[in-house]
Design a protein around this motif. Structure first.
Motif, PDB file in Angstrom:
ATOM      1  N   ILE A  85      -4.168   3.347 -15.222  1.00 31.09           N
ATOM      2  CA  ILE A  85      -3.148   2.689 -14.388  1.00 31.09           C
ATOM      3  C   ILE A  85      -3.436   1.187 -14.326  1.00 31.09           C
ATOM      4  O   ILE A  85      -4.569   0.766 -14.041  1.00 31.09           O
ATOM      5  CB  ILE A  85      -3.098   3.303 -12.974  1.00 31.09           C
ATOM      6  N   VAL A  86      -2.415   0.402 -14.614  1.00 36.54           N
ATOM      7  CA  VAL A  86      -2.536  -1.054 -14.539  1.00 36.54           C
ATOM      8  C   VAL A  86      -1.615  -1.527 -13.420  1.00 36.54           C
ATOM      9  O   VAL A  86      -0.396  -1.542 -13.561  1.00 36.54           O
ATOM     10  CB  VAL A  86      -2.140  -1.720 -15.877  1.00 36.54           C
ATOM     11  N   ALA A  87      -2.232  -1.883 -12.296  1.00 36.41           N
ATOM     12  CA  ALA A  87      -1.442  -2.297 -11.123  1.00 36.41           C
ATOM     13  C   ALA A  87      -1.460  -3.817 -10.988  1.00 36.41           C
ATOM     14  O   ALA A  87      -2.403  -4.483 -11.448  1.00 36.41           O
ATOM     15  CB  ALA A  87      -2.023  -1.664  -9.868  1.00 36.41           C
ATOM     16  N   HIS A  88      -0.445  -4.351 -10.349  1.00 38.39           N
ATOM     17  CA  HIS A  88      -0.409  -5.778 -10.007  1.00 38.39           C
ATOM     18  C   HIS A  88      -1.679  -6.129  -9.231  1.00 38.39           C
ATOM     19  O   HIS A  88      -2.065  -5.427  -8.291  1.00 38.39           O
ATOM     20  CB  HIS A  88       0.841  -6.039  -9.153  1.00 38.39           C
ATOM     21  N   GLN A  89      -2.320  -7.211  -9.643  1.00 36.29           N
ATOM     22  CA  GLN A  89      -3.604  -7.599  -9.053  1.00 36.29           C
ATOM     23  C   GLN A  89      -3.360  -8.543  -7.868  1.00 36.29           C
ATOM     24  O   GLN A  89      -3.329  -9.772  -8.032  1.00 36.29           O
ATOM     25  CB  GLN A  89      -4.477  -8.283 -10.108  1.00 36.29           C
ATOM     26  N   ALA A  90      -3.126  -7.968  -6.701  1.00 33.61           N
ATOM     27  CA  ALA A  90      -2.863  -8.792  -5.512  1.00 33.61           C
ATOM     28  C   ALA A  90      -4.006  -8.685  -4.517  1.00 33.61           C
ATOM     29  O   ALA A  90      -4.329  -9.651  -3.821  1.00 33.61           O
ATOM     30  CB  ALA A  90      -1.561  -8.381  -4.844  1.00 33.61           C
ATOM     31  N   ASN A  91      -4.590  -7.497  -4.436  1.00 36.19           N
ATOM     32  CA  ASN A  91      -5.683  -7.280  -3.494  1.00 36.19           C
ATOM     33  C   ASN A  91      -6.403  -5.990  -3.912  1.00 36.19           C
ATOM     34  O   ASN A  91      -5.753  -4.953  -4.077  1.00 36.19           O
ATOM     35  CB  ASN A  91      -5.127  -7.149  -2.060  1.00 36.19           C
ATOM     36  N   LEU A  92      -7.710  -6.070  -4.065  1.00 38.43           N
ATOM     37  CA  LEU A  92      -8.491  -4.900  -4.490  1.00 38.43           C
ATOM     38  C   LEU A  92      -8.327  -3.741  -3.508  1.00 38.43           C
ATOM     39  O   LEU A  92      -8.297  -2.573  -3.893  1.00 38.43           O
ATOM     40  CB  LEU A  92      -9.969  -5.290  -4.610  1.00 38.43           C
ATOM     41  N   ARG A  93      -8.161  -4.082  -2.214  1.00 34.35           N
ATOM     42  CA  ARG A  93      -8.015  -3.023  -1.206  1.00 34.35           C
ATOM     43  C   ARG A  93      -6.695  -2.275  -1.372  1.00 34.35           C
ATOM     44  O   ARG A  93      -6.610  -1.080  -1.082  1.00 34.35           O
ATOM     45  CB  ARG A  93      -8.105  -3.620   0.209  1.00 34.35           C
ATOM     46  N   ILE A  94      -5.646  -2.984  -1.833  1.00 32.34           N
ATOM     47  CA  ILE A  94      -4.351  -2.313  -2.059  1.00 32.34           C
ATOM     48  C   ILE A  94      -4.491  -1.348  -3.249  1.00 32.34           C
ATOM     49  O   ILE A  94      -4.012  -0.210  -3.206  1.00 32.34           O
ATOM     50  CB  ILE A  94      -3.223  -3.346  -2.327  1.00 32.34           C
ATOM     51  N   ILE A  95      -5.192  -1.790  -4.286  1.00 28.53           N
ATOM     52  CA  ILE A  95      -5.383  -0.937  -5.475  1.00 28.53           C
ATOM     53  C   ILE A  95      -6.240   0.272  -5.096  1.00 28.53           C
ATOM     54  O   ILE A  95      -5.944   1.409  -5.471  1.00 28.53           O
ATOM     55  CB  ILE A  95      -6.015  -1.753  -6.630  1.00 28.53           C
ATOM     56  N   ASP A  96      -7.281   0.029  -4.315  1.00 24.11           N
ATOM     57  CA  ASP A  96      -8.184   1.101  -3.884  1.00 24.11           C
ATOM     58  C   ASP A  96      -7.438   2.128  -3.017  1.00 24.11           C
ATOM     59  O   ASP A  96      -7.579   3.341  -3.196  1.00 24.11           O
ATOM     60  CB  ASP A  96      -9.345   0.476  -3.093  1.00 24.11           C
ATOM     61  N   LYS A  97      -6.593   1.624  -2.129  1.00 24.59           N
ATOM     62  CA  LYS A  97      -5.824   2.510  -1.246  1.00 24.59           C
ATOM     63  C   LYS A  97      -4.842   3.356  -2.063  1.00 24.59           C
ATOM     64  O   LYS A  97      -4.659   4.553  -1.800  1.00 24.59           O
ATOM     65  CB  LYS A  97      -5.072   1.664  -0.208  1.00 24.59           C
ATOM     66  N   SER A 104       0.830  -1.211   0.000  1.00 26.06           N
ATOM     67  CA  SER A 104       0.000   0.000   0.000  1.00 26.06           C
ATOM     68  C   SER A 104       0.862   1.258   0.000  1.00 26.06           C
ATOM     69  O   SER A 104       0.436   2.317  -0.454  1.00 26.06           O
ATOM     70  CB  SER A 104      -0.912   0.036   1.225  1.00 26.06           C
ATOM     71  N   ARG A 105       2.078   1.141   0.542  1.00 28.14           N
ATOM     72  CA  ARG A 105       2.996   2.282   0.574  1.00 28.14           C
ATOM     73  C   ARG A 105       3.777   2.380  -0.751  1.00 28.14           C
ATOM     74  O   ARG A 105       3.896   3.443  -1.337  1.00 28.14           O
ATOM     75  CB  ARG A 105       3.963   2.089   1.758  1.00 28.14           C
ATOM     76  N   ILE A 106       4.279   1.228  -1.237  1.00 28.93           N
ATOM     77  CA  ILE A 106       5.229   1.265  -2.355  1.00 28.93           C
ATOM     78  C   ILE A 106       4.549   1.540  -3.702  1.00 28.93           C
ATOM     79  O   ILE A 106       5.148   2.148  -4.586  1.00 28.93           O
ATOM     80  CB  ILE A 106       6.089  -0.035  -2.391  1.00 28.93           C
ATOM     81  N   MET A 107       3.305   1.084  -3.872  1.00 25.57           N
ATOM     82  CA  MET A 107       2.646   1.296  -5.184  1.00 25.57           C
ATOM     83  C   MET A 107       2.440   2.781  -5.468  1.00 25.57           C
ATOM     84  O   MET A 107       2.897   3.270  -6.506  1.00 25.57           O
ATOM     85  CB  MET A 107       1.343   0.508  -5.284  1.00 25.57           C
ATOM     86  N   PRO A 108       1.774   3.540  -4.574  1.00 23.65           N
ATOM     87  CA  PRO A 108       1.619   4.973  -4.880  1.00 23.65           C
ATOM     88  C   PRO A 108       2.953   5.713  -4.917  1.00 23.65           C
ATOM     89  O   PRO A 108       3.134   6.632  -5.715  1.00 23.65           O
ATOM     90  CB  PRO A 108       0.722   5.499  -3.757  1.00 23.65           C
ATOM     91  N   LYS A 109       3.910   5.271  -4.063  1.00 23.16           N
ATOM     92  CA  LYS A 109       5.221   5.932  -4.041  1.00 23.16           C
ATOM     93  C   LYS A 109       5.929   5.783  -5.392  1.00 23.16           C
ATOM     94  O   LYS A 109       6.526   6.734  -5.912  1.00 23.16           O
ATOM     95  CB  LYS A 109       6.067   5.302  -2.916  1.00 23.16           C
ATOM     96  N   THR A 110       5.858   4.583  -5.956  1.00 20.09           N
ATOM     97  CA  THR A 110       6.511   4.323  -7.257  1.00 20.09           C
ATOM     98  C   THR A 110       5.839   5.143  -8.355  1.00 20.09           C
ATOM     99  O   THR A 110       6.506   5.723  -9.222  1.00 20.09           O
ATOM    100  CB  THR A 110       6.443   2.809  -7.584  1.00 20.09           C
TER     101      THR A 110
END
Ligand code: UT7
Length: 322
Positions: free
Chosen positions: A246-258, A222-228
């Motif tokens: 934005i195409v993010a790694h699909q690991a958890n919908l809550r991480i993408i939402d955050k 949750s920290r590293i995705m927006p930081k990158t």
């Protein structure tokens, strides 16, 4: 100056669907828990296919959509943590299946960030004028490493493959890539190789499963995705509003939402297919990019960001004009 661009993409997931409801037959879980904590509704798993089989279908689809003569491909990189053999690599066998000569082929392991690491390597090898066209694949059979009795992990993963053909270009389309690692000395996310079996070791050798400290990995992601993403925007002097998708790694919908909330954008800008496939590790990003392109969520000349994180720990991001 030589630039690079995407020529084509392709993906493949096996036919067998395991719904959350079916998972309740193996472990103490529920559809409600899995959907609310992860966004996953079902995942695909292989029955009689190899990682190479998945890679081959995705690769052929990418080559077909690229409209280039496949014999122009002179580099193959496969990102995987679930190679069929210790050696040869999936990439070597794929070269043979595709009938390609004069190709440098090798596998890399950077877990779920692997595809973007492969993209970074191929991009630089083409920009250096050593190679011209690369086939990059992320292919995984995570069900091979899954402990189907561990509810903390088995509900999360799935199998699949995604591929991309990139090559030399007169225009600058693959604009920037970040790749990074931080050695996971706390063992937040890992799977051991089988034990040493020399004549002096008195142990039964067996394949290990995936071990994960879910909440710590969640915090890291949750920290590293927006930081990158912010770093890519900053060093390319761009505003988030100039990015189409934005195409993010699909690991958890809550991480993408955050991540979306952190970036101040709506979920309509974030690609989602985790509900269908779960986390497919190195295959997640290329499957998602392929589906985003085929469904025209990403159109020609759109500027998109892609971002991933995973075991290692590793993380990566790329800024691409399609
Ligand atoms: O590619 C990178 C790989 N990994 C990730 O990105 C994973 C990142 N982490 C996550 O996605 C989340 O941490 C999980 C989905 C793994 C877990 O969600 P959480 O909200 O962090 O739950 P938790 O680990 O804090 O567990 C809460 C409770 C626990 O029960 P107790 O101890 O509070 O009684 C777990 O035992 O939920 C329980 N639990 C489950 N319950 C039903 C864990 N897994 C399940 C399950 N079904 N499948």
């Amino acid at each position: 100056m030589r630039y690079t661009k995407i020529y084509g993409t392709g993906s493949y997931v096996p036919d067998k669907i395991i719904t959350n409801e079916e998972m309740t037959k193996f472990v103490d879980t529920s559809d409600e828990w899995i959907v609310s904590r992860t966004g996953i509704k079902e995942r695909r798993i292989v029955t009689d296919q190899s990682t190479l089989d998945l890679a081959e279908i995705a690769a052929n689809r990418a080559i077909e959509s690229s409209s280039i003569d496949k014999n122009k491909i002179d580099l193959i990189i496969v990102a995987t943590v679930t190679s069929d053999y210790a050696f040869p690599g999936v990439s070597n066998l794929l070269q043979s299946r595709l009938g390609l000569d004069n190709v440098m082929a090798f596998d890399i392991n950077a877990a779920c960030s692997g595809f973007l690491f492969a993209l970074q390597i191929a991009d630089k090898m083409i920009k250096s004028e050593s190679y011209n066209y690369a086939l990059i694949v992320g292919a995984e059979i995570l069900s091979r490493l899954t402990d189907w009795r561990d509810r903390n992990t088995c509900v999360l993963f799935g199998d699949g493959a995604g591929a991309m053909v990139i090559g030399k270009s007169k225009t600058n389309k693959i604009k920037d890539i970040i790749t990074a690692s931080k050695g996971d000395t706390d063992f937040l996310l890992f799977s051991k190789n089988p034990d040493i079996k020399d004549p002096y070791v008195n142990e039964i050798s067996s394949q290990d499963h995936i071990h994960m400290n879910g909440s710590e990995v969640f915090k890291f992601a949750s920290r590293i995705m927006p930081k990158t993403i912010k770093k890519l925007l900053e060093r390319n002097k761009l505003n988030i509003n100039e990015i189409n998708y934005i195409v993010a790694h699909q690991a958890n919908l809550r991480i993408i939402d955050k991540s979306a909330r952190d970036l101040g954008i709506g979920m309509d800008k974030m690609f989602i297919n985790i509900d269908k496939y779960g986390n497919t590790s190195a295959a997640s990003v290329p499957i998602a990019i392929d589906e985003a392109i085929r469904s025209e969520k990403i159109k020609r000349d759109d500027l998109f960001l892609t971002v991933a994180f995973g075991g290692g720990l590793t993380w990566a991001g790329a800024l691409i004009e399609y």
